[in-house]
Design a protein around this motif. Structure first.
Motif, short mmCIF file in Angstrom:
data_model
loop_
_atom_site.label_atom_id
_atom_site.label_comp_id
_atom_site.label_asym_id
_atom_site.label_seq_id
_atom_site.Cartn_x
_atom_site.Cartn_y
_atom_site.Cartn_z
N ALA A 163 82.88 18.85 73.52
CA ALA A 163 81.95 19.93 73.90
C ALA A 163 80.89 19.41 74.86
O ALA A 163 80.57 18.21 74.88
CB ALA A 163 81.29 20.52 72.66
N LYS A 164 80.34 20.33 75.63
CA LYS A 164 79.33 19.95 76.62
C LYS A 164 78.15 20.92 76.56
O LYS A 164 78.33 22.13 76.47
CB LYS A 164 79.94 19.98 78.03
N SER A 165 76.96 20.36 76.63
CA SER A 165 75.73 21.15 76.74
C SER A 165 75.34 21.23 78.21
O SER A 165 75.24 20.20 78.88
CB SER A 165 74.61 20.48 75.94
N LYS A 166 75.11 22.43 78.72
CA LYS A 166 74.72 22.57 80.12
C LYS A 166 73.41 21.85 80.40
O LYS A 166 73.18 21.34 81.50
CB LYS A 166 74.59 24.05 80.50
N LEU A 167 72.54 21.77 79.38
CA LEU A 167 71.25 21.11 79.54
C LEU A 167 71.31 19.62 79.21
O LEU A 167 70.29 18.94 79.26
CB LEU A 167 70.20 21.80 78.66
N GLY A 168 72.50 19.15 78.86
CA GLY A 168 72.65 17.74 78.55
C GLY A 168 72.01 17.32 77.23
O GLY A 168 71.62 16.16 77.07
N LEU A 169 71.96 18.24 76.28
CA LEU A 169 71.27 17.99 75.02
C LEU A 169 72.25 17.62 73.91
O LEU A 169 73.47 17.76 74.05
CB LEU A 169 70.47 19.23 74.62
N ASP A 170 71.71 17.14 72.82
CA ASP A 170 72.50 16.87 71.62
C ASP A 170 73.18 18.16 71.18
O ASP A 170 72.59 19.24 71.23
CB ASP A 170 71.57 16.34 70.52
N LEU A 171 74.44 18.05 70.70
CA LEU A 171 75.24 19.23 70.41
C LEU A 171 75.07 19.72 68.97
O LEU A 171 76.04 20.07 68.29
CB LEU A 171 76.70 18.94 70.71
N LEU A 172 73.83 19.78 68.52
CA LEU A 172 73.54 20.37 67.22
C LEU A 172 73.50 21.89 67.38
O LEU A 172 72.73 22.41 68.20
CB LEU A 172 72.20 19.85 66.68
N LEU A 173 74.30 22.60 66.57
CA LEU A 173 74.46 24.04 66.72
C LEU A 173 73.89 24.85 65.56
O LEU A 173 73.40 25.96 65.77
CB LEU A 173 75.94 24.38 66.91
N PHE A 174 73.97 24.31 64.35
CA PHE A 174 73.40 24.95 63.17
C PHE A 174 72.65 23.87 62.38
O PHE A 174 73.12 22.73 62.29
CB PHE A 174 74.47 25.55 62.26
#
Length: 215
Positions: A163-174
């Protein structure tokens, strides 16, 4: 019976919309969960769980104080946003969630490999912490990332390694804040459509939904 207040006080999506949420209502009823739409904040104290699903009106400080007090008393509160900060949803969620050490980033998460129906915005996640063992995989459509700032906040779901974050952030979702004394919870998720009629029967989305409703 678990009593859930589905908030309408901040112009949220209504659960009585049959097209979007009839399955969630059905599964809740089957599991002895009673969900009422509630449009007055002060009435939330009559319920075990309070849900804010895509709130569009910012929270006033006195409302945040009231909701924080509910968590201190052992209630479960959930708030769920969406990607891209559409309708300023991340900003609105943050007027409540930042009190609990959780920030919505207004991000876009894609996954070209772990997704549903070859759509990189319909990401499939299986990297879980602090969730029941029967939750092994979920589909999270159009999700934001969240950032935590308090030690009482623990992660629940991360995006996969692809997965990729457009903002380049850690991929914590919940994630969820847990009150250290009462055990009350404040659960935040980057998407509000993981439990709609399109998503709820995919993978373990139903189990995740019931976990949130039952606290």
């Amino acid at each position: 019976m678990r009593k859930v207040a589905w908030s309408l006080a901040h112009q949220e999506f209504i659960i009585s919309d049959h097209y979007y949420f009839s399955k969630l209502e059905k599964y809740a009823k089957e599991n002895d969960i009673k969900i009422d739409e509630v449009d007055v904040v002060e009435r939330f104290s009559d319920y075990d769980t309070i849900i804010f699903n895509y709130p569009e009106i910012p929270f006033r400080e006195e409302e945040v104080d009231f909701i924080e007090d509910l968590v201190k008393k052992g209630k479960t509160v959930g708030i769920f946003g969406y990607y891209k900060n559409e309708d300023r949803i991340a900003d609105t969620c943050n007027t409540l969630s930042e009190r609990f050490g959780i920030k919505f980033n207004g991000d876009i998460v894609t996954d070209p490999f772990s997704n549903y129906e070859n759509d990189d915005l319909l990401i499939v996640a299986s990297n879980f912490m602090n969730l029941p063992e029967d939750i092994k995989k979920v589909m999270l459509a159009c999700t934001d990332t969240i950032t935590t700032t308090k030690k009482e906040v623990r992660p629940l779901i991360y995006g996969s390694d692809t997965a990729k974050s457009k903002l380049g952030l850690d991929l914590l979702l919940f994630a969820e804040y847990v009150h250290p004394e009462s055990g009350g919870k404040f659960i935040a998720g980057g998407t509000c459509v993981f439990w709609d009629n399109y998503s709820i029967d995919l993978y373990n989305n139903r189990e995740l939904s019931l976990y949130i409703l039952t606290g």
